[in-house]
Design a protein around this motif. Structure first.
Motif, PDB file in Angstrom:
ATOM      1  N   LEU A  15       0.858  -1.172   0.000  1.00  0.00           N
ATOM      2  CA  LEU A  15       0.000   0.000   0.000  1.00  0.00           C
ATOM      3  C   LEU A  15       0.898   1.228   0.000  1.00  0.00           C
ATOM      4  CD1 LEU A  15      -3.034   0.733   0.139  1.00  0.00           C
ATOM      5  CD2 LEU A  15      -2.775   0.914   2.611  1.00  0.00           C
ATOM      6  N   LEU A  16       0.684   2.127  -0.947  1.00  0.00           N
ATOM      7  CA  LEU A  16       1.541   3.305  -1.091  1.00  0.00           C
ATOM      8  C   LEU A  16       0.987   4.457  -0.269  1.00  0.00           C
ATOM      9  CD1 LEU A  16       2.289   3.151  -4.926  1.00  0.00           C
ATOM     10  CD2 LEU A  16       3.581   2.151  -3.018  1.00  0.00           C
ATOM     11  N   PHE A  17       1.838   5.022   0.565  1.00  0.00           N
ATOM     12  CA  PHE A  17       1.443   6.112   1.472  1.00  0.00           C
ATOM     13  C   PHE A  17       2.058   7.432   1.013  1.00  0.00           C
ATOM     14  CE2 PHE A  17       0.733   2.325   3.873  1.00  0.00           C
ATOM     15  CZ  PHE A  17      -0.300   2.603   4.763  1.00  0.00           C
ATOM     16  N   ASN A  18       1.981   7.708  -0.274  1.00  0.00           N
ATOM     17  CA  ASN A  18       2.568   8.941  -0.793  1.00  0.00           C
ATOM     18  C   ASN A  18       1.811  10.159  -0.275  1.00  0.00           C
ATOM     19  OD1 ASN A  18       4.258   7.305  -2.304  1.00  0.00           O
ATOM     20  ND2 ASN A  18       2.913   7.330  -4.098  1.00  0.00           N
ATOM     21  N   ASP A  19       2.570  11.191   0.078  1.00  0.00           N
ATOM     22  CA  ASP A  19       1.936  12.438   0.519  1.00  0.00           C
ATOM     23  C   ASP A  19       1.199  13.077  -0.648  1.00  0.00           C
ATOM     24  OD1 ASP A  19       2.937  12.194   3.076  1.00  0.00           O
ATOM     25  OD2 ASP A  19       4.777  13.294   2.613  1.00  0.00           O
ATOM     26  N   GLU A  20       0.012  13.568  -0.364  1.00  0.00           N
ATOM     27  CA  GLU A  20      -0.800  14.183  -1.404  1.00  0.00           C
ATOM     28  C   GLU A  20      -0.731  15.696  -1.275  1.00  0.00           C
ATOM     29  OE1 GLU A  20      -5.349  13.863  -3.218  1.00  0.00           O
ATOM     30  OE2 GLU A  20      -4.843  12.916  -1.318  1.00  0.00           O
ATOM     31  N   ILE A  21      -0.484  16.368  -2.389  1.00  0.00           N
ATOM     32  CA  ILE A  21      -0.459  17.831  -2.393  1.00  0.00           C
ATOM     33  C   ILE A  21      -1.893  18.327  -2.466  1.00  0.00           C
ATOM     34  CG2 ILE A  21       0.312  19.880  -3.642  1.00  0.00           C
ATOM     35  CD1 ILE A  21       2.652  18.242  -4.690  1.00  0.00           C
ATOM     36  N   LEU A  22      -2.291  19.094  -1.458  1.00  0.00           N
ATOM     37  CA  LEU A  22      -3.679  19.542  -1.376  1.00  0.00           C
ATOM     38  C   LEU A  22      -3.882  20.839  -2.145  1.00  0.00           C
ATOM     39  CD1 LEU A  22      -4.441  18.829   2.392  1.00  0.00           C
ATOM     40  CD2 LEU A  22      -4.816  17.353   0.412  1.00  0.00           C
ATOM     41  N   THR A  23      -4.953  20.886  -2.895  1.00  0.00           N
ATOM     42  CA  THR A  23      -5.310  22.100  -3.628  1.00  0.00           C
ATOM     43  C   THR A  23      -5.878  23.131  -2.660  1.00  0.00           C
ATOM     44  OG1 THR A  23      -7.562  21.328  -4.035  1.00  0.00           O
ATOM     45  CG2 THR A  23      -5.868  20.705  -5.653  1.00  0.00           C
ATOM     46  N   ASP A  24      -5.993  24.353  -3.140  1.00  0.00           N
ATOM     47  CA  ASP A  24      -6.589  25.410  -2.311  1.00  0.00           C
ATOM     48  C   ASP A  24      -8.024  25.047  -1.938  1.00  0.00           C
ATOM     49  OD1 ASP A  24      -4.277  26.875  -2.450  1.00  0.00           O
ATOM     50  OD2 ASP A  24      -4.964  28.175  -4.087  1.00  0.00           O
ATOM     51  N   THR A  25      -8.731  24.399  -2.859  1.00  0.00           N
ATOM     52  CA  THR A  25     -10.120  24.004  -2.594  1.00  0.00           C
ATOM     53  C   THR A  25     -10.187  23.009  -1.436  1.00  0.00           C
ATOM     54  OG1 THR A  25     -10.731  24.344  -4.905  1.00  0.00           O
ATOM     55  CG2 THR A  25     -12.189  22.956  -3.581  1.00  0.00           C
ATOM     56  N   LEU A  26      -9.278  22.025  -1.445  1.00  0.00           N
ATOM     57  CA  LEU A  26      -9.283  21.032  -0.369  1.00  0.00           C
ATOM     58  C   LEU A  26      -8.817  21.631   0.947  1.00  0.00           C
ATOM     59  CD1 LEU A  26      -7.993  17.833  -2.221  1.00  0.00           C
ATOM     60  CD2 LEU A  26     -10.337  18.391  -1.543  1.00  0.00           C
ATOM     61  N   LEU A  27      -7.858  22.544   0.903  1.00  0.00           N
ATOM     62  CA  LEU A  27      -7.417  23.209   2.138  1.00  0.00           C
ATOM     63  C   LEU A  27      -8.559  24.031   2.736  1.00  0.00           C
ATOM     64  CD1 LEU A  27      -3.828  24.333   1.081  1.00  0.00           C
ATOM     65  CD2 LEU A  27      -4.424  22.588   2.773  1.00  0.00           C
ATOM     66  N   LYS A  28      -9.335  24.664   1.882  1.00  0.00           N
ATOM     67  CA  LYS A  28     -10.507  25.409   2.373  1.00  0.00           C
ATOM     68  C   LYS A  28     -11.520  24.442   2.977  1.00  0.00           C
ATOM     69  CE  LYS A  28     -14.213  28.557   1.006  1.00  0.00           C
ATOM     70  NZ  LYS A  28     -15.251  27.733   1.655  1.00  0.00           N
TER      71      LYS A  28
END
Length: 389
Positions: A15-28
């Motif tokens: 199972l890959l646990f790569n960090d996901e870069i969050l968009t401004d929409t997701l951060l909001k």
């Protein structure tokens, strides 16, 4: 074919646990969820807001948010810690050794960055978590695949909250899988065909002609896709949705996936083995937000109760096939009434019959291939050929 280790046991998919870069929409969205968590609105209003957050694009976004919201979606009070002291009782249980084996196989379902000592501690917690639930509810039976659900819950919320969440899931969403036999699970799988027929009659006819059956999606259903997906972010995204949805929603997602892949299906030979092989492997990248939205639309348009009559008819036809005298079973059944070989061989067995899910898939793939070669042979011969413990 699943990879095997030196002892001949199945190796878990990594199972890959790569960090996901969050968009401004997701951060909001994270900020909006935190605002609701801290607000003074009613618990009912909060619950509705959390369900909406869990179902819409991106789900609950981050595990730090999930840790707070998952319990609330199930009405769990995480302030009530239930300590367990009788560890000797765990080892006396008939399912203990099997649970330990399954947990040992789950090595690659833990983040690779954590120290060995911490991973071993988490595996001990997972074993204890599973055993505590089945001891708490003696009428429930452990099934292989349950540990895939439990490990995801444990990683997100921690040991104490995971126990309370798994108690709720085991007596609600997962309870049909935890019966003494797999018959209810087999029955529920039949829902996919009426749904596929409503979405794409052409695809329905194609897979019916191929006598595909339902085994390809059994691991998805039992583990909430936790055993088959490659990316951790996809697993927890689906869990956001399922925790906020009715128990059968994971089957509606299976239909959404099949419809999404219908062009692939129609491009391969109209053959049980070929289609089963295609569908039993999920692509690494799938548009899950879109698929979850489609699954919810399907559920709203065709709720389970609207399909019940067709499901019952299908179930009865296959039951009649099973009960039909051997001599009569030598005549090929009409399309749509032949017993799904893999369900006949394995469906009434519990997933806890000392075979991991992927090994089950491998065994079934062999059965599918032989059945394609020996279509005219009797089902009795096939049952004798495969000795199921």
């Amino acid at each position: 074919m699943p990879a095997l280790d030196d002892s001949g046991n199945e190796e878990e998919n990594e199972l890959l646990f790569n960090d996901e870069i969050l968009t401004d929409t997701l951060l909001k969205k994270v900020r909006d969820i935190e605002t609701v968590l801290e607000s003074s609105i009613s618990e009912e209003e909060k619950f509705d807001a959390f369900k909406n957050f869990a179902k819409t694009d991106g789900g609950l976004v981050k595990d730090s948010v999930r840790k707070k919201v998952w319990p609330k979606l199930l009405g769990v009070d995480t302030s009530k810690i239930e300590p367990f002291r009788d560890h000797a009782l765990l080892k006396e249980h008939a399912e203990y050794e099997q649970v330990v084996l399954d947990v040992k196989r789950s090595l690659k379902r833990f983040p690779p960055s954590i120290p060995t000592k911490e991973r071993l501690a988490l595996q001990d917690q997972l074993t204890q978590l599973i055993m505590r639930v089945i001891i708490e509810y003696p009428h429930l039976r452990y099934y292989q695949g349950y540990h895939d659900v439990a490990v995801t819950i444990l990683l997100v919320v921690g040991e104490d909250a995971a126990f309370q969440i798994m108690k709720v899931l085991s007596t609600n969403h997962l309870k049909d899988f935890m019966e003494p036999t797999m018959e209810k699970t087999q029955y529920l799988l039949y829902y996919i065909y009426p749904l596929i027929n409503r979405c794409s009659p052409k695809l329905f006819d194609y897979i019916e002609k191929a006598e595909l059956g339902t085994m390809f999606c059994l691991p998805w259903f039992l583990t909430w896709y936790g055993h088959d997906l490659k990316h951790y972010r996809d697993v927890v995204r689906l869990y956001d949705f399922f925790l906020a949805s009715p128990p059968l929603m994971s089957l509606y997602l299976a239909v959404a996936i099949v419809i999404y892949r219908q062009h692939e299906i129609l491009s391969v030979e109209c053959d049980m083995a070929a289609i089963h092989s295609l569908l039993s492997q999920l692509p690494d990248e799938m548009p899950f937000d879109k698929l979850l939205s489609e699954a919810e639309k399907l559920y709203s348009k065709y709720p389970p109760e609207s399909l019940e009559k067709e499901v019952e008819e299908r179930f009865q036809l296959e039951l009649e096939m099973r009960l039909r005298p051997a001599a009569k079973r030598r005549v090929p059944a009409r399309r749509g009434t032949r017993v799904s070989l893999w369900i006949l061989l394995l469906g009434l067995r519990r997933m806890a019959v000392r075979q991991p899910v992927k090994t089950l898939i491998f065994t079934v793939s062999i059965a599918v291939g032989l059945f394609a070669y020996m279509r005219s042979e009797s089902l009795d011969f096939m049952l004798q050929y495969y000795s199921i413990r």
